[in-house]
Scaffold this motif. Structure first.
Motif, mmCIF file in Angstrom:
data_model
loop_
_atom_site.group_PDB
_atom_site.id
_atom_site.type_symbol
_atom_site.label_atom_id
_atom_site.label_comp_id
_atom_site.label_asym_id
_atom_site.label_seq_id
_atom_site.Cartn_x
_atom_site.Cartn_y
_atom_site.Cartn_z
ATOM 1 N N GLU A 135 5.795 -2.906 7.431
ATOM 2 C CA GLU A 135 7.394 -3.218 7.378
ATOM 3 C C GLU A 135 7.068 -2.079 5.512
ATOM 4 O OE1 GLU A 135 9.251 -6.745 4.039
ATOM 5 O OE2 GLU A 135 8.275 -7.511 5.818
ATOM 6 N N GLN A 136 7.935 -1.485 6.281
ATOM 7 C CA GLN A 136 8.389 -0.314 5.139
ATOM 8 C C GLN A 136 9.151 -0.321 4.335
ATOM 9 O OE1 GLN A 136 9.544 3.552 6.888
ATOM 10 N NE2 GLN A 136 7.714 5.118 5.652
ATOM 11 N N LEU A 137 9.221 -0.101 3.186
ATOM 12 C CA LEU A 137 9.476 -0.523 1.771
ATOM 13 C C LEU A 137 10.378 0.893 1.368
ATOM 14 C CD1 LEU A 137 7.493 -2.888 0.058
ATOM 15 C CD2 LEU A 137 9.202 -3.355 1.533
ATOM 16 N N PRO A 138 11.985 1.364 0.523
ATOM 17 C CA PRO A 138 11.849 2.180 0.412
ATOM 18 C C PRO A 138 11.184 3.176 -1.321
ATOM 19 C CG PRO A 138 14.017 0.766 0.794
ATOM 20 C CD PRO A 138 11.866 -0.061 1.475
ATOM 21 N N CYS B 224 -6.134 0.510 11.057
ATOM 22 C CA CYS B 224 -6.466 -1.513 10.663
ATOM 23 C C CYS B 224 -7.724 -1.632 10.520
ATOM 24 C CB CYS B 224 -5.564 -2.846 11.127
ATOM 25 S SG CYS B 224 -6.051 -3.969 10.800
ATOM 26 N N PRO B 225 -8.716 -1.829 9.447
ATOM 27 C CA PRO B 225 -10.301 -2.839 9.863
ATOM 28 C C PRO B 225 -10.923 -3.491 10.233
ATOM 29 C CG PRO B 225 -9.085 -2.889 7.611
ATOM 30 C CD PRO B 225 -8.362 -2.797 8.095
ATOM 31 N N TRP B 226 -9.942 -4.767 10.432
ATOM 32 C CA TRP B 226 -10.074 -6.188 11.228
ATOM 33 C C TRP B 226 -10.124 -5.759 12.584
ATOM 34 C CZ3 TRP B 226 -11.597 -9.158 7.741
ATOM 35 C CH2 TRP B 226 -10.672 -8.790 5.690
ATOM 36 N N HIS B 227 -8.910 -5.098 13.187
ATOM 37 C CA HIS B 227 -9.208 -5.073 14.687
ATOM 38 C C HIS B 227 -8.443 -4.019 15.091
ATOM 39 C CE1 HIS B 227 -8.001 -10.101 13.919
ATOM 40 N NE2 HIS B 227 -9.202 -9.730 14.112
ATOM 41 N N GLY B 228 -8.742 -2.960 14.651
ATOM 42 C CA GLY B 228 -8.747 -1.574 15.204
ATOM 43 C C GLY B 228 -6.936 -1.131 15.284
ATOM 44 N N ILE C 120 0.813 -1.360 0.062
ATOM 45 C CA ILE C 120 -0.173 -0.380 0.139
ATOM 46 C C ILE C 120 1.129 1.209 0.113
ATOM 47 C CG2 ILE C 120 -2.544 -1.356 1.034
ATOM 48 C CD1 ILE C 120 -1.740 0.520 3.501
ATOM 49 N N VAL C 121 0.397 2.069 -0.877
ATOM 50 C CA VAL C 121 1.679 3.398 -0.587
ATOM 51 C C VAL C 121 -0.015 4.381 -0.134
ATOM 52 C CG1 VAL C 121 1.916 5.028 -2.524
ATOM 53 C CG2 VAL C 121 2.606 3.089 -3.082
ATOM 54 N N VAL C 122 0.664 5.679 0.717
ATOM 55 C CA VAL C 122 0.316 6.064 2.221
ATOM 56 C C VAL C 122 0.650 7.295 1.454
ATOM 57 C CG1 VAL C 122 -0.540 7.432 3.706
ATOM 58 C CG2 VAL C 122 0.038 4.408 3.526
ATOM 59 N N HIS C 123 -0.316 8.749 0.943
ATOM 60 C CA HIS C 123 -0.544 9.644 -0.062
ATOM 61 C C HIS C 123 -0.627 10.477 1.282
ATOM 62 C CE1 HIS C 123 -0.128 12.955 -3.792
ATOM 63 N NE2 HIS C 123 1.115 13.443 -2.494
ATOM 64 N N CYS D 290 -0.956 -6.359 7.928
ATOM 65 C CA CYS D 290 -1.433 -5.385 9.305
ATOM 66 C C CYS D 290 0.157 -6.258 10.219
ATOM 67 C CB CYS D 290 -2.717 -5.312 9.913
ATOM 68 S SG CYS D 290 -2.532 -4.753 11.358
ATOM 69 N N ALA D 291 0.104 -5.509 11.455
ATOM 70 C CA ALA D 291 1.834 -6.151 11.824
ATOM 71 C C ALA D 291 0.853 -6.913 13.139
ATOM 72 C CB ALA D 291 2.349 -5.148 12.648
ATOM 73 N N HIS D 292 -0.331 -7.231 13.224
ATOM 74 C CA HIS D 292 -0.882 -7.514 14.367
ATOM 75 C C HIS D 292 -1.459 -9.422 13.669
ATOM 76 C CE1 HIS D 292 -5.349 -8.499 16.330
ATOM 77 N NE2 HIS D 292 -4.392 -9.024 17.348
ATOM 78 N N GLN D 293 -1.280 -9.146 12.791
ATOM 79 C CA GLN D 293 -2.131 -10.885 12.334
ATOM 80 C C GLN D 293 -1.799 -11.030 10.951
ATOM 81 O OE1 GLN D 293 -6.133 -11.670 13.349
ATOM 82 N NE2 GLN D 293 -5.523 -12.218 15.382
ATOM 83 N N GLY D 294 -1.404 -9.798 10.252
ATOM 84 C CA GLY D 294 -1.605 -9.965 9.235
ATOM 85 C C GLY D 294 -2.049 -9.427 8.024
#
Length: 297
Positions: free
Chosen positions: A280-283, A257-261, A221-224, A236-240
């Motif tokens: 996990e951030q990507l360059p 996160c829309p799954w568990h907030g 995902i790209v956030v602008h 998501c870092a919680h449950q992927g």
């Protein structure tokens, strides 16, 4: 032979659509005047009172039954249910949500003096913040602004007893839109031409499926946000679970996160709900109007 048309299944509105509908209605009510405004506000109070009474009854009954109590705890993890119960004061909002709300109330004062504040995380009753601009200095103004942030958080958020100011550090992989150009060997170095810049709208989350030169496939995902782009693995870092349906709060700079907030800093990926979790951030870079993301060499 005649055929009977099958009825179409109605699509339930999303969490974001419901929240926008409430906000729009509240703005229209605020624009009313005189008896019309009084009647609208009384109707709102009456409906809320009925809803609150019904919800309290449901929660009390469910807490009395062991099986229902387990289901209740699962429901509270659903963002729309948590929001509803929080609005009616049945459950206390989590400290991050409350602290963000409190800081929004003091932010205009900070910005009027050329400063700002960023809530990083809350851990063991300690709120960790970063101060920017006039807030981050040694002058009497900066000391006053810092004290104002501390008093607001400790005085208005249950569970916070201390405020720690973190040093301002640049994010190593967050690159402005005016980034450096990509060289001719970029594909061999793991860079993938992800999308034209105009297809990554400001204030939005853009999901992409990328394939590197060596065949590695990655959903991202790209956030602008605020003139900056940052890319994360779409998990998501919680449950992927995928984040392309996450709620992006452009004012608070958060991604929920829309799954568990679970709530994350939308630019750094740092988890504001659980400090041990991190996206996990990507360059990411921009070259000739195209977004490039490095997914591995």
């Amino acid at each position: 032979m005649t055929t009977t048309a099958q009825p179409q299944t109605a699509t339930e509105p999303s969490f974001e659509e419901l929240a926008k509908r409430v906000d729009d209605a509240a703005r229209r009510v605020a624009e009313l005047e005189g008896p019309a405004k009084e009647a609208a506000e009384e109707l709102k109070r009456a409906v809320e009172a009925i809803h609150r009474a019904g919800l309290i009854t449901i929660v009390r009954r469910m807490r009395q039954d062991e099986r229902a109590r387990e289901l209740l705890f699962e429901l509270v993890d659903e963002p729309v249910v948590r929001m509803l119960l929080s609005l009616h004061g049945i459950i206390r909002p989590d400290p991050m949500t409350e602290a963000t709300r409190v800081l929004e109330s003091v932010r205009p004062s900070l910005q009027s003096h050329g400063g700002d504040v960023e809530l990083v995380r809350i851990e063991d009753g300690v709120a960790y913040v970063r101060l920017h601009g006039a807030c981050n200095g040694c002058s009497m103004v900066s000391v006053t602004l810092r004290n104002g942030v501390e008093e607001a958080l400790i005085g208005n958020v249950a569970g916070i007893h201390k405020v720690e100011v973190l040093p301002n550090e640049p994010s190593p992989t967050l690159i402005p839109l005016s980034a450096l150009r990509i060289g001719p060997d970029s594909r061999q170095e793991g860079w993938v031409q992800a999308a034209p810049l105009e297809e990554v709208p400001a204030g939005k989350i853009t999901p992409l499926h990328l394939v590197s030169a060596n065949g590695r496939e990655v959903d991202v995902i790209v956030v602008h946000l605020d003139g900056r782009l940052t890319a994360f693995v779409n998990a998501c870092a919680h449950q992927g679970l995928p984040l392309d349906g996450a709620l992006l709060d452009t004012n608070a700079g958060t991604l929920t996160c829309p799954w568990h907030g679970f709530c994350f800093n939308a630019l750094s990926g740092e988890c504001l709900s659980a400090p041990e979790a991190q996206l996990e951030q990507l360059p990411l870079r921009v070259d000739d109007g195209h977004v490039w993301i490095r997914v591995g060499s």
